[in-house]
Design a protein around this motif. Structure first.
Motif, PDB file in Angstrom:
ATOM      1  N   ALA A 184     -11.895   8.768   7.182  1.00 49.24           N
ATOM      2  CA  ALA A 184     -11.044   9.516   8.109  1.00 49.24           C
ATOM      3  C   ALA A 184     -10.251   8.562   8.997  1.00 49.24           C
ATOM      4  CB  ALA A 184     -11.897  10.443   8.964  1.00 49.24           C
ATOM      5  N   GLY A 185      -8.934   8.595   8.874  1.00 46.48           N
ATOM      6  CA  GLY A 185      -8.055   7.830   9.744  1.00 46.48           C
ATOM      7  C   GLY A 185      -7.795   6.395   9.353  1.00 46.48           C
ATOM      8  N   ARG A 186      -8.530   5.863   8.372  1.00 43.33           N
ATOM      9  CA  ARG A 186      -8.391   4.455   8.020  1.00 43.33           C
ATOM     10  C   ARG A 186      -8.435   4.268   6.506  1.00 43.33           C
ATOM     11  NH1 ARG A 186      -7.402   4.766  12.578  1.00 43.33           N
ATOM     12  NH2 ARG A 186      -8.200   3.608  14.373  1.00 43.33           N
ATOM     13  N   VAL A 187      -7.598   3.357   6.009  1.00 39.18           N
ATOM     14  CA  VAL A 187      -7.702   2.924   4.622  1.00 39.18           C
ATOM     15  C   VAL A 187      -7.728   1.400   4.631  1.00 39.18           C
ATOM     16  CG1 VAL A 187      -5.189   2.976   4.208  1.00 39.18           C
ATOM     17  CG2 VAL A 187      -6.776   3.139   2.279  1.00 39.18           C
TER      18      VAL A 187
ATOM     19  N   VAL B  34       4.499   9.329   1.338  1.00 39.06           N
ATOM     20  CA  VAL B  34       4.292   9.421   2.785  1.00 39.06           C
ATOM     21  C   VAL B  34       4.457   8.050   3.438  1.00 39.06           C
ATOM     22  CG1 VAL B  34       2.649  10.047   4.604  1.00 39.06           C
ATOM     23  CG2 VAL B  34       2.728  11.370   2.471  1.00 39.06           C
ATOM     24  N   HIS B  35       3.851   7.031   2.841  1.00 39.78           N
ATOM     25  CA  HIS B  35       3.967   5.655   3.325  1.00 39.78           C
ATOM     26  C   HIS B  35       4.188   4.738   2.128  1.00 39.78           C
ATOM     27  CE1 HIS B  35       2.529   6.860   7.266  1.00 39.78           C
ATOM     28  NE2 HIS B  35       1.392   7.291   6.764  1.00 39.78           N
ATOM     29  N   ASP B  36       5.069   3.778   2.289  1.00 40.76           N
ATOM     30  CA  ASP B  36       5.264   2.714   1.303  1.00 40.76           C
ATOM     31  C   ASP B  36       5.361   1.427   2.112  1.00 40.76           C
ATOM     32  OD1 ASP B  36       5.869   1.027  -0.758  1.00 40.76           O
ATOM     33  OD2 ASP B  36       7.540   2.210  -1.542  1.00 40.76           O
ATOM     34  N   LEU B  37       4.238   0.738   2.248  1.00 41.68           N
ATOM     35  CA  LEU B  37       4.097  -0.324   3.235  1.00 41.68           C
ATOM     36  C   LEU B  37       3.929  -1.684   2.577  1.00 41.68           C
ATOM     37  CD1 LEU B  37       1.395   1.573   5.315  1.00 41.68           C
ATOM     38  CD2 LEU B  37       3.859   1.582   5.735  1.00 41.68           C
TER      39      LEU B  37
ATOM     40  N   ALA C  81      -6.707  -5.859   4.550  1.00 46.69           N
ATOM     41  CA  ALA C  81      -6.094  -5.219   5.712  1.00 46.69           C
ATOM     42  C   ALA C  81      -6.671  -3.827   5.930  1.00 46.69           C
ATOM     43  CB  ALA C  81      -4.575  -5.128   5.537  1.00 46.69           C
ATOM     44  N   CYS C  82      -6.632  -3.398   7.185  1.00 45.75           N
ATOM     45  CA  CYS C  82      -6.993  -2.040   7.576  1.00 45.75           C
ATOM     46  C   CYS C  82      -5.737  -1.348   8.079  1.00 45.75           C
ATOM     47  CB  CYS C  82      -8.056  -2.076   8.669  1.00 45.75           C
ATOM     48  SG  CYS C  82      -8.426  -0.472   9.407  1.00 45.75           S
ATOM     49  N   LEU C  83      -5.455  -0.153   7.550  1.00 42.77           N
ATOM     50  CA  LEU C  83      -4.252   0.592   7.913  1.00 42.77           C
ATOM     51  C   LEU C  83      -4.628   1.943   8.511  1.00 42.77           C
ATOM     52  CD1 LEU C  83      -3.420  -1.457   5.623  1.00 42.77           C
ATOM     53  CD2 LEU C  83      -1.656   0.166   5.000  1.00 42.77           C
ATOM     54  N   ASP C  84      -3.834   2.385   9.465  1.00 40.81           N
ATOM     55  CA  ASP C  84      -3.958   3.732  10.006  1.00 40.81           C
ATOM     56  C   ASP C  84      -3.317   4.702   9.013  1.00 40.81           C
ATOM     57  OD1 ASP C  84      -2.889   6.151  11.537  1.00 40.81           O
ATOM     58  OD2 ASP C  84      -4.096   5.202  13.095  1.00 40.81           O
ATOM     59  N   THR C  85      -4.085   5.689   8.543  1.00 38.91           N
ATOM     60  CA  THR C  85      -3.568   6.567   7.491  1.00 38.91           C
ATOM     61  C   THR C  85      -2.491   7.520   7.993  1.00 38.91           C
ATOM     62  OG1 THR C  85      -5.379   8.135   7.871  1.00 38.91           O
ATOM     63  CG2 THR C  85      -5.701   6.477   6.155  1.00 38.91           C
ATOM     64  N   GLU C  86      -2.467   7.792   9.282  1.00 43.61           N
ATOM     65  CA  GLU C  86      -1.468   8.715   9.819  1.00 43.61           C
ATOM     66  C   GLU C  86      -0.137   8.008  10.057  1.00 43.61           C
ATOM     67  OE1 GLU C  86       0.112  12.309  10.966  1.00 43.61           O
ATOM     68  OE2 GLU C  86      -1.891  11.930  10.147  1.00 43.61           O
ATOM     69  N   SER C  87      -0.187   6.898  10.780  1.00 44.35           N
ATOM     70  CA  SER C  87       1.048   6.211  11.164  1.00 44.35           C
ATOM     71  C   SER C  87       1.486   5.151  10.162  1.00 44.35           C
ATOM     72  CB  SER C  87       0.860   5.546  12.532  1.00 44.35           C
ATOM     73  OG  SER C  87      -0.087   4.485  12.450  1.00 44.35           O
ATOM     74  N   GLY C  88       0.543   4.652   9.357  1.00 46.59           N
ATOM     75  CA  GLY C  88       0.841   3.539   8.468  1.00 46.59           C
ATOM     76  C   GLY C  88       0.771   2.185   9.157  1.00 46.59           C
TER      77      GLY C  88
ATOM     78  N   ALA D 170       0.869  -1.178   0.000  1.00 41.79           N
ATOM     79  CA  ALA D 170       0.000   0.000   0.000  1.00 41.79           C
ATOM     80  C   ALA D 170       0.906   1.227   0.000  1.00 41.79           C
ATOM     81  CB  ALA D 170      -0.910   0.010   1.219  1.00 41.79           C
ATOM     82  N   VAL D 171       0.601   2.180  -0.872  1.00 45.51           N
ATOM     83  CA  VAL D 171       1.432   3.376  -1.025  1.00 45.51           C
ATOM     84  C   VAL D 171       0.561   4.611  -0.815  1.00 45.51           C
ATOM     85  CG1 VAL D 171       2.916   4.697  -2.576  1.00 45.51           C
ATOM     86  CG2 VAL D 171       2.951   2.189  -2.656  1.00 45.51           C
ATOM     87  N   CYS D 172       1.069   5.553  -0.023  1.00 46.49           N
ATOM     88  CA  CYS D 172       0.388   6.828   0.213  1.00 46.49           C
ATOM     89  C   CYS D 172       1.270   7.964  -0.288  1.00 46.49           C
ATOM     90  CB  CYS D 172       0.098   7.010   1.698  1.00 46.49           C
ATOM     91  SG  CYS D 172      -0.582   8.632   2.121  1.00 46.49           S
ATOM     92  N   VAL D 173       0.655   8.873  -1.043  1.00 43.50           N
ATOM     93  CA  VAL D 173       1.349  10.023  -1.612  1.00 43.50           C
ATOM     94  C   VAL D 173       0.713  11.300  -1.071  1.00 43.50           C
ATOM     95  CG1 VAL D 173       1.915  11.216  -3.768  1.00 43.50           C
ATOM     96  CG2 VAL D 173       1.873   8.717  -3.706  1.00 43.50           C
ATOM     97  N   ASP D 174       1.538  12.282  -0.746  1.00 43.34           N
ATOM     98  CA  ASP D 174       1.023  13.579  -0.330  1.00 43.34           C
ATOM     99  C   ASP D 174       0.333  14.257  -1.509  1.00 43.34           C
ATOM    100  OD1 ASP D 174       1.419  16.694  -0.098  1.00 43.34           O
ATOM    101  OD2 ASP D 174       1.578  15.925   1.948  1.00 43.34           O
ATOM    102  N   ARG D 175      -0.904  14.631  -1.325  1.00 40.37           N
ATOM    103  CA  ARG D 175      -1.712  15.175  -2.422  1.00 40.37           C
ATOM    104  C   ARG D 175      -1.156  16.486  -2.963  1.00 40.37           C
ATOM    105  NH1 ARG D 175      -8.254  15.978  -1.793  1.00 40.37           N
ATOM    106  NH2 ARG D 175      -8.660  17.013  -3.781  1.00 40.37           N
TER     107      ARG D 175
END
Length: 202
Positions: free
Chosen positions: A130-133, A101-104, A143-150, A90-95
């Motif tokens: 909000a807070g979950r992906v 931001v996260h590469d998990l 899986a459920c991930l915390d969007t802030e901490s990863g 799962a990859v998160c990019v700053d908009r």
């Protein structure tokens, strides 16, 4: 360059066409958007792109995935997988900036199913709130991930089917449930999990 070659080097872009306030206000939380119909309320969007026109930033995403990006406030999330399907991410990019931001790495898969050459091991689109992906890789796991901490908050790896050509169905959220189909050639069923835990809904 063919469409397939372009898609194989996945690139995320964020355009300048809409007013900043409109872009910041609208999220795209699931496959085909807020209502699942592919419609956006954004106005004055650009109709043309090039390497320099209407591009704020672009960034390559490693490996291989057909999942669509989902957007919540300042984050863009998507999934990707190695070509052999043995590592799922799962990859998160700053908009705003395009920074990763996260590469998990979410799952390791010892013996991935064979899939079609037209598919990937990361084709289902995530769903975000909000807070979950929530990321879904079909029979390989959810899986459920915390969007802030990863942090990976929970996983389920016991829901199986034979996809034949690989996974493709994307999850949705409804009230307190995470819902997705498992559409195999051997079995077909719909799963509803309580989104706060990996337990089946009762």
């Amino acid at each position: 360059m063919s469409v397939r070659e372009f898609l194989a080097g996945v690139v995320v872009v964020w355009t300048m066409g809409a007013p900043v306030s409109a872009r910041a206000a609208e999220s795209w939380p699931q496959f085909r958007g807020p209502n699942g119909d592919g419609h956006s309320q954004a106005k004055a969007l650009p109709l043309a792109w090039s390497e320099t026109e209407n591009i704020t930033w672009k960034i390559p995403i490693h490996d291989h995935g057909w999942s669509s990006p989902v957007i919540w406030e300042g984050q863009i999330w998507m999934t990707t997988a190695t070509e052999d399907g043995q590592r799922l991410f799962a990859v998160c990019v700053d908009r705003r900036t395009g920074k990763i931001v996260h590469d998990l790495k979410v799952f390791d898969v010892e013996e991935p199913e064979t899939i079609s050459e037209e598919n990937s091991y990361a084709s289902p689109t995530p769903v975000i709130e909000a807070g979950r992906v929530y990321v879904h890789f079909g029979t390989c796991g959810t899986a459920c991930l915390d969007t802030e901490s990863g942090e990976i908050l929970w996983t389920r790896r016991d829901l199986h089917c034979d996809h034949q050509w690989g996974p493709g169905s994307s999850p949705i959220l409804w009230e307190n449930l995470l819902i997705f189909p498992m559409d195999g050639i051997d079995v077909q069923y719909v799963v509803a999990l309580e989104k706060s835990t990996p337990a089946p809904a009762t």
